[in-house]
Design an enzyme around this catalytic site. Structure first.
Site, PDB file in Angstrom:
ATOM      1  N   TYR A 137      33.375  36.483  33.325  1.00 44.96           N
ATOM      2  CA  TYR A 137      34.104  35.806  32.259  1.00 44.96           C
ATOM      3  C   TYR A 137      33.236  34.866  31.434  1.00 44.96           C
ATOM      4  CZ  TYR A 137      38.586  37.503  34.023  1.00 44.96           C
ATOM      5  OH  TYR A 137      39.643  38.296  34.397  1.00 44.96           O
ATOM      6  N   LYS A 187      32.231  41.121  47.262  1.00 46.69           N
ATOM      7  CA  LYS A 187      31.821  42.520  47.430  1.00 46.69           C
ATOM      8  C   LYS A 187      30.322  42.527  47.733  1.00 46.69           C
ATOM      9  CE  LYS A 187      32.778  46.977  47.347  1.00 46.69           C
ATOM     10  NZ  LYS A 187      33.556  47.585  48.450  1.00 46.69           N
ATOM     11  N   ASP A 220      38.032  44.860  47.999  1.00 50.60           N
ATOM     12  CA  ASP A 220      38.877  46.047  48.098  1.00 50.60           C
ATOM     13  C   ASP A 220      39.709  46.015  49.379  1.00 50.60           C
ATOM     14  OD1 ASP A 220      36.404  46.226  49.339  1.00 50.60           O
ATOM     15  OD2 ASP A 220      36.204  48.393  49.081  1.00 50.60           O
ATOM     16  N   ASP A 244      41.159  36.872  39.582  1.00 47.28           N
ATOM     17  CA  ASP A 244      42.146  37.247  38.573  1.00 47.28           C
ATOM     18  C   ASP A 244      42.956  38.453  39.046  1.00 47.28           C
ATOM     19  OD1 ASP A 244      43.557  37.295  36.231  1.00 47.28           O
ATOM     20  OD2 ASP A 244      41.886  37.837  34.947  1.00 47.28           O
ATOM     21  N   ASP A 248      47.123  38.546  40.852  1.00 44.28           N
ATOM     22  CA  ASP A 248      48.210  39.325  40.263  1.00 44.28           C
ATOM     23  C   ASP A 248      48.894  40.171  41.330  1.00 44.28           C
ATOM     24  OD1 ASP A 248      47.795  38.228  37.805  1.00 44.28           O
ATOM     25  OD2 ASP A 248      47.433  40.115  36.760  1.00 44.28           O
TER      26      ASP A 248
END
Length: 372
Positions: A137, A187, A220, A244, A248
């Site tokens: 970002y 990750k 994941d 982010d 959600d």
């Protein structure tokens, strides 16, 4: 009497509607808990941009900096190219105010329906601490050979020890006043260099918090564990982009985007923190009174906790969740009441103090962490 200066940014779409409902609740909180707010409405959003061609200006930054907190509605309009308002206002404001932390609770409250079969409130109470100024970002990138079959796009992700340490330190402090567990979500098997940095910061900061238990989960795998066994998580700290996405998914567990809150926190005292529901501007239902104001009201509770008004924060949370539990639906016409009517119901419960308190209120915990 305690007084706080609040900047109000209603924004676009349903933003003004949910913000108006939240301010109705704030009125009740002031009356009951003996504090006052001075409120300044700032017209950032699509209308302002289309009328004046302005996004976030230096003058607006200085105006907002003079306030103790910012209450934000939503940004986004089909009349403006995607990314213009988001990058030019939201991301720019997070950087200008050094809002180092994006704090997003994932909590299923009693009586609130969830699409996850068998999930109970006792199993779903975690907080995601998202690094808020870097990662993908940073909005740095370039394209070459545009319009040809050879077009190439490069988008950079940046991770610094300074920014990661701010997020990790806050996450440890929050875990210390909650259940004492902190999970790093990343990750590291693919994003090796960034993963090394995050892991090293976790180990370094962790030396100051020997009583906090830590673990690691790939992002994941997090997306698999979260809906199946959210009880394994207490506080989760993660990269900007991963945070982010994961939150959600978390919002689905707690009933949907309309009930999810967030805070963009300046923890250094050199900028103003901002609080907002995580839902978008939903222009398709704007003006109909179909937006659930719970996310905005819970964001208000987080703001009050940040300002040191712990009792008011816990009271707003209790009243909001009590109203949520009685709704026939969590969004749209099926809620059985308009956005503003729900705000007034929450304000009424807050005023008379009849809503049962929420055990282990994050809003109160936030007061403890920010006071340190």
């Amino acid at each position: 009497m305690r007084r706080h200066a609040i900047a109000v940014l209603p924004g676009d779409g349903v933003g003004p509607e949910v913000t108006r409902a939240a301010l109705t609740v704030l009125d009740a909180a002031e009356s009951r808990f003996d504090f006052t707010t001075g409120r300044t409405e700032v017209p950032l959003g699509a209308d302002h941009y289309l009328e004046r061609g302005e996004l976030l200006t230096e003058g607006t930054v200085e105006q907002l900096r003079a306030h103790d907190a910012i209450l934000f509605g939503a940004i986004g309009s089909p009349r403006v190219t995607p990314g213009v308002l988001e990058r030019g206002i939201i991301l720019a404001l997070r950087r200008a105010m050094e809002q180092a932390i994006n704090l997003r609770p994932v909590r299923l409250y009693p009586g609130v329906p969830t699409p996850i079969a068998g999930l109970t409130p006792e199993r779903c109470d975690l907080v995601v601490v998202r690094e808020n100024t870097e990662g993908a970002y940073v909005a740095q990138g370039s394209s070459v050979h545009v319009g040809t079959p050879a077009q190439v796009a490069v988008q950079e992700s940046v991770n610094t020890w300074y920014a990661v340490e701010r997020a990790v330190d806050f996450a440890y402090r929050l875990a210390a006043v909650r259940r004492g567990r902190l999970t790093l979500c990343h990750k590291t098997n693919v994003l090796v260099e960034a993963g090394k940095l995050w892991t090293a910061v976790m180990e370094s900061v962790g030396e100051r918090f020997p009583d906090v238990e830590t673990d690691y989960v790939h992002v994941d795998a997090m997306c698999m564990h979260l809906p199946v066994s959210p009880e394994r998580f207490d506080v989760v700290v993660t990269d900007n982009l991963f945070g982010d996405i994961v939150t959600d998914l978390g919002a689905v567990l707690q009933g949907g985007l309309g009930v999810a809150a967030s805070g963009n926190l300046n923890i250094a005292g050199n900028g103003t923190s901002m609080f907002e529901p995580i839902h978008g501007s939903a222009p398709d239902i704007a003006g109909r009174g179909w937006a659930n104001p719970a996310g905005a009201c819970l964001s208000l509770a987080m703001m009050l906790g940040h300002l040191g008004e712990g009792e008011a924060a816990a009271g707003v949370e209790a009243a909001t969740t009590a109203v949520l539990a009685g709704l026939p639906a969590l969004a749209g016409e099926g809620m059985g009441a308009s956005t503003q009517e729900l705000g007034e119901r929450i304000a009424g419960l807050l005023a008379d103090g009849s809503a049962p308190p929420v055990e282990g209120s994050l809003m109160s915990q936030l007061t403890q962490v920010m006071a340190r």
